[in-house]
Write an enzyme that holds these catalytic residues in place. Sequence first.
Site, PDB file in Angstrom:
ATOM      1  N   ARG A 121       0.816  -1.238   0.000  1.00  0.00           N
ATOM      2  CA  ARG A 121       0.000   0.000   0.000  1.00  0.00           C
ATOM      3  C   ARG A 121       0.838   1.271   0.000  1.00  0.00           C
ATOM      4  NH1 ARG A 121      -3.248  -3.032   3.550  1.00  0.00           N
ATOM      5  NH2 ARG A 121      -4.907  -3.989   2.338  1.00  0.00           N
ATOM      6  N   LYS A 143       4.387  11.896 -10.889  1.00  0.00           N
ATOM      7  CA  LYS A 143       3.565  11.065 -11.769  1.00  0.00           C
ATOM      8  C   LYS A 143       4.307   9.760 -11.982  1.00  0.00           C
ATOM      9  CE  LYS A 143       0.958  14.410 -14.513  1.00  0.00           C
ATOM     10  NZ  LYS A 143       0.669  14.879 -15.884  1.00  0.00           N
ATOM     11  N   GLU A 185      12.460  19.279 -23.683  1.00  0.00           N
ATOM     12  CA  GLU A 185      11.662  19.632 -22.487  1.00  0.00           C
ATOM     13  C   GLU A 185      12.227  20.897 -21.823  1.00  0.00           C
ATOM     14  OE1 GLU A 185       8.828  18.295 -21.671  1.00  0.00           O
ATOM     15  OE2 GLU A 185       8.817  16.283 -22.555  1.00  0.00           O
ATOM     16  N   LYS A 227       9.606  23.311 -12.653  1.00  0.00           N
ATOM     17  CA  LYS A 227       8.669  22.199 -12.452  1.00  0.00           C
ATOM     18  C   LYS A 227       8.227  22.151 -10.996  1.00  0.00           C
ATOM     19  CE  LYS A 227       7.116  17.729 -13.653  1.00  0.00           C
ATOM     20  NZ  LYS A 227       7.263  16.494 -14.401  1.00  0.00           N
ATOM     21  N   GLU A 237      -2.744  18.255 -11.181  1.00  0.00           N
ATOM     22  CA  GLU A 237      -3.157  18.746 -12.496  1.00  0.00           C
ATOM     23  C   GLU A 237      -4.642  19.081 -12.587  1.00  0.00           C
ATOM     24  OE1 GLU A 237      -0.951  16.950 -15.731  1.00  0.00           O
ATOM     25  OE2 GLU A 237      -2.610  17.370 -17.090  1.00  0.00           O
ATOM     26  N   ARG A 241      -0.894  22.991 -13.654  1.00  0.00           N
ATOM     27  CA  ARG A 241       0.069  21.962 -14.083  1.00  0.00           C
ATOM     28  C   ARG A 241      -0.109  21.571 -15.548  1.00  0.00           C
ATOM     29  NH1 ARG A 241       2.317  16.667 -10.694  1.00  0.00           N
ATOM     30  NH2 ARG A 241       3.641  15.914 -12.370  1.00  0.00           N
ATOM     31  N   ASN A 245       2.014  20.476 -20.341  1.00  0.00           N
ATOM     32  CA  ASN A 245       1.685  19.675 -21.520  1.00  0.00           C
ATOM     33  C   ASN A 245       1.854  20.446 -22.822  1.00  0.00           C
ATOM     34  OD1 ASN A 245       0.967  17.552 -19.834  1.00  0.00           O
ATOM     35  ND2 ASN A 245      -1.141  18.301 -19.643  1.00  0.00           N
ATOM     36  N   HIS A 248       2.614  18.798 -26.121  1.00  0.00           N
ATOM     37  CA  HIS A 248       2.332  17.376 -25.945  1.00  0.00           C
ATOM     38  C   HIS A 248       1.036  16.928 -26.622  1.00  0.00           C
ATOM     39  CE1 HIS A 248       5.587  17.784 -23.113  1.00  0.00           C
ATOM     40  NE2 HIS A 248       5.561  16.511 -22.795  1.00  0.00           N
ATOM     41  N   HIS A 252       2.139  13.949 -28.631  1.00  0.00           N
ATOM     42  CA  HIS A 252       1.683  12.579 -28.352  1.00  0.00           C
ATOM     43  C   HIS A 252       1.055  11.940 -29.567  1.00  0.00           C
ATOM     44  CE1 HIS A 252       1.404  12.640 -23.684  1.00  0.00           C
ATOM     45  NE2 HIS A 252       2.553  12.155 -24.117  1.00  0.00           N
ATOM     46  N   HIS A 265      10.645  10.922 -27.312  1.00  0.00           N
ATOM     47  CA  HIS A 265       9.594  11.764 -26.746  1.00  0.00           C
ATOM     48  C   HIS A 265       9.864  13.266 -26.939  1.00  0.00           C
ATOM     49  CE1 HIS A 265       6.390  12.975 -24.102  1.00  0.00           C
ATOM     50  NE2 HIS A 265       7.238  13.655 -23.345  1.00  0.00           N
TER      51      HIS A 265
HETATM   52  N1  LIG Z   1       6.569  10.780 -14.783  1.00  0.00           N
HETATM   53  C1  LIG Z   1       6.615  11.828 -15.555  1.00  0.00           C
HETATM   54  O1  LIG Z   1       6.243  12.944 -15.171  1.00  0.00           O
HETATM   55  C2  LIG Z   1       7.165  11.691 -16.935  1.00  0.00           C
HETATM   56  C3  LIG Z   1       7.462  12.842 -17.701  1.00  0.00           C
HETATM   57  C4  LIG Z   1       8.025  12.672 -18.958  1.00  0.00           C
HETATM   58  C5  LIG Z   1       8.303  11.397 -19.442  1.00  0.00           C
HETATM   59  N2  LIG Z   1       8.013  10.302 -18.667  1.00  0.00           N
HETATM   60  C6  LIG Z   1       8.317   8.947 -19.136  1.00  0.00           C
HETATM   61  O2  LIG Z   1       9.716   8.823 -19.247  1.00  0.00           O
HETATM   62  C7  LIG Z   1      10.019   7.793 -20.194  1.00  0.00           C
HETATM   63  C8  LIG Z   1      11.140   8.270 -21.086  1.00  0.00           C
HETATM   64  O3  LIG Z   1      12.267   8.515 -20.289  1.00  0.00           O
HETATM   65  P1  LIG Z   1      13.726   8.651 -20.919  1.00  0.00           P
HETATM   66  O4  LIG Z   1      13.673   9.553 -22.069  1.00  0.00           O
HETATM   67  O5  LIG Z   1      14.650   8.917 -19.812  1.00  0.00           O
HETATM   68  O6  LIG Z   1      13.941   7.215 -21.569  1.00  0.00           O
HETATM   69  P2  LIG Z   1      14.598   5.854 -21.002  1.00  0.00           P
HETATM   70  O7  LIG Z   1      14.363   5.686 -19.576  1.00  0.00           O
HETATM   71  O8  LIG Z   1      14.120   4.783 -21.918  1.00  0.00           O
HETATM   72  O9  LIG Z   1      16.160   6.099 -21.253  1.00  0.00           O
HETATM   73  C9  LIG Z   1      16.618   6.279 -22.572  1.00  0.00           C
HETATM   74  C10 LIG Z   1      17.796   5.353 -22.900  1.00  0.00           C
HETATM   75  O10 LIG Z   1      18.976   5.870 -22.272  1.00  0.00           O
HETATM   76  C11 LIG Z   1      19.614   4.845 -21.516  1.00  0.00           C
HETATM   77  N3  LIG Z   1      20.313   5.536 -20.439  1.00  0.00           N
HETATM   78  C12 LIG Z   1      19.783   6.094 -19.332  1.00  0.00           C
HETATM   79  N4  LIG Z   1      20.711   6.778 -18.659  1.00  0.00           N
HETATM   80  C13 LIG Z   1      21.875   6.640 -19.336  1.00  0.00           C
HETATM   81  C14 LIG Z   1      23.182   7.136 -19.143  1.00  0.00           C
HETATM   82  N5  LIG Z   1      23.471   7.977 -18.158  1.00  0.00           N
HETATM   83  N6  LIG Z   1      24.135   6.769 -20.024  1.00  0.00           N
HETATM   84  C15 LIG Z   1      23.833   5.963 -21.074  1.00  0.00           C
HETATM   85  N7  LIG Z   1      22.595   5.495 -21.330  1.00  0.00           N
HETATM   86  C16 LIG Z   1      21.629   5.828 -20.464  1.00  0.00           C
HETATM   87  C17 LIG Z   1      18.498   3.943 -21.115  1.00  0.00           C
HETATM   88  O11 LIG Z   1      18.962   2.665 -20.775  1.00  0.00           O
HETATM   89  C18 LIG Z   1      17.630   3.942 -22.379  1.00  0.00           C
HETATM   90  O12 LIG Z   1      18.158   3.057 -23.327  1.00  0.00           O
HETATM   91  C19 LIG Z   1       8.727   7.497 -20.920  1.00  0.00           C
HETATM   92  O13 LIG Z   1       8.226   6.265 -20.464  1.00  0.00           O
HETATM   93  C20 LIG Z   1       7.802   8.624 -20.499  1.00  0.00           C
HETATM   94  O14 LIG Z   1       6.449   8.218 -20.459  1.00  0.00           O
HETATM   95  C21 LIG Z   1       7.466  10.444 -17.439  1.00  0.00           C
END
Ligand SMILES: NC(=O)c1ccc[n+]([C@@H]2O[C@H](COP(=O)([O-])OP(=O)(O)OC[C@H]3O[C@@H](n4cnc5c(N)ncnc54)[C@H](O)[C@@H]3O)[C@@H](O)[C@H]2O)c1
Length: 358
Positions: A121, A143, A185, A227, A237, A241, A245, A248, A252, A265
């Site tokens: 939980r 999130k 971003e 942020k 949101e 907040r 977006n 986005h 998206h 992304h």
């Molecule tokens: N929670 C939120 O508010 C929020 C906001 C934006 C995006 N997201 C989510 O985030 C995700 C995308 O995150 P991301 O862009 O970090 O992608 P990711 O986590 O897939 O990382 C991208 C790639 O980089 C590699 N990597 C990570 N750190 C590294 C480093 N220091 N050196 C070498 N390689 C490295 C990873 O293994 C992966 O292959 C999506 O699922 C998206 O939905 C969440």
Amino acid sequence: VEKIRVALDERSYDIFIGEGNLKEIGGKLSEFGFSDKIALISNPTVYELYGETVSKALRDSGYDLAEVLIPDGEEYKSLDSAEEIYTSLLKAKLDRKSALIALGGGVIGDITGFAASTYMRGIDFIQIPTTLLAQVDSSVGGKTGVNHPLGKNMIGSFWQPRLVWIDTLTLNTLPRREFLSGLGEVIKYGVIWDRELFSYLDANRNKILELDAKALMHIIRRSCEIKAEIVSKDERESGLRAILNYGHTIGHAVETLTGYKKYLHGEAVAIGMCLEAELSSQLGFTGSNEPAMLKNLIDSFGLPSEMPSGIQTGELLLSMQIDKKTVGGKMHFVLPEKIGRVKVYSGTEPEDIRRLLE
Ligand SMILES: NC(=O)c1ccc[n+]([C@@H]2O[C@H](COP(=O)([O-])OP(=O)(O)OC[C@H]3O[C@@H](n4cnc5c(N)ncnc54)[C@H](O)[C@@H]3O)[C@@H](O)[C@H]2O)c1
């Protein structure tokens, strides 16, 4: 080391940004009074690079550490992976005072936060983001979630971390394209909130692209501050907040229509930001200068700024209408009025989108 507070009453927490501070995470964690049993969640790519440093730091501080590696990739941000995490946590006997440590990009951060919010939980978790996108965006704000075969991020929760620990040196190993995607971003924060950040990006382009420590620290700190401020005012949101977006709504849809294969992304968001700025101009909320300034900045960082050919207006509209951000069939757009200020607008008609794409 810079410290930024995310003010959320009893759920408040700090973001620390340093250079080479990964190895100090053990001592920091000791301040929280977690139980001895904790777990590190990562993927093989990131673990190979930084796992040993972090594990050693935690073990040296007396923690009994379980390690769970999820395969690398968005497709593993799933309920199946969450279940694997639960199984490992139960086998390692993590209790309600245990904490999870997310070491990786947004995928690892989102799934770890989700697992933490549901295990027994809800237990605490710590973010150690290693991509630029995770450092400036996904690790802050609470999130969490996983994907469902019918939609991205459709299963999730709001669950704030207890600490965000950023080491800018981890960006040295990040693939170039991932770094630039994260910059998308950062540019977004400039447009929605901070004209100075926008100008800083323009004036310090080369330093940023060379991963100059001071420049990185500046853009990550400013992004986290913005942020943190927005999330503090509207955690769930219900209003403000939503401006996060920006870019986005179209972004998206572009990701969906290209099967999540063509663009990262932040790249899709860059396209979305340019088109939504054009839309704002078309609707008369801003002049033509602002969209042009934005497109120039985005182009200068080598990010895409134009809609890929082959996307039909009809499918774009449909995709935007089934987005989780659409409420009651109305498309919500965050539209820039000038660099540094946006408004949320719900009156966009399909005809406006048709004109925009033409
Ligand atoms: N929670 C939120 O508010 C929020 C906001 C934006 C995006 N997201 C989510 O985030 C995700 C995308 O995150 P991301 O862009 O970090 O992608 P990711 O986590 O897939 O990382 C991208 C790639 O980089 C590699 N990597 C990570 N750190 C590294 C480093 N220091 N050196 C070498 N390689 C490295 C990873 O293994 C992966 O292959 C999506 O699922 C998206 O939905 C969440």
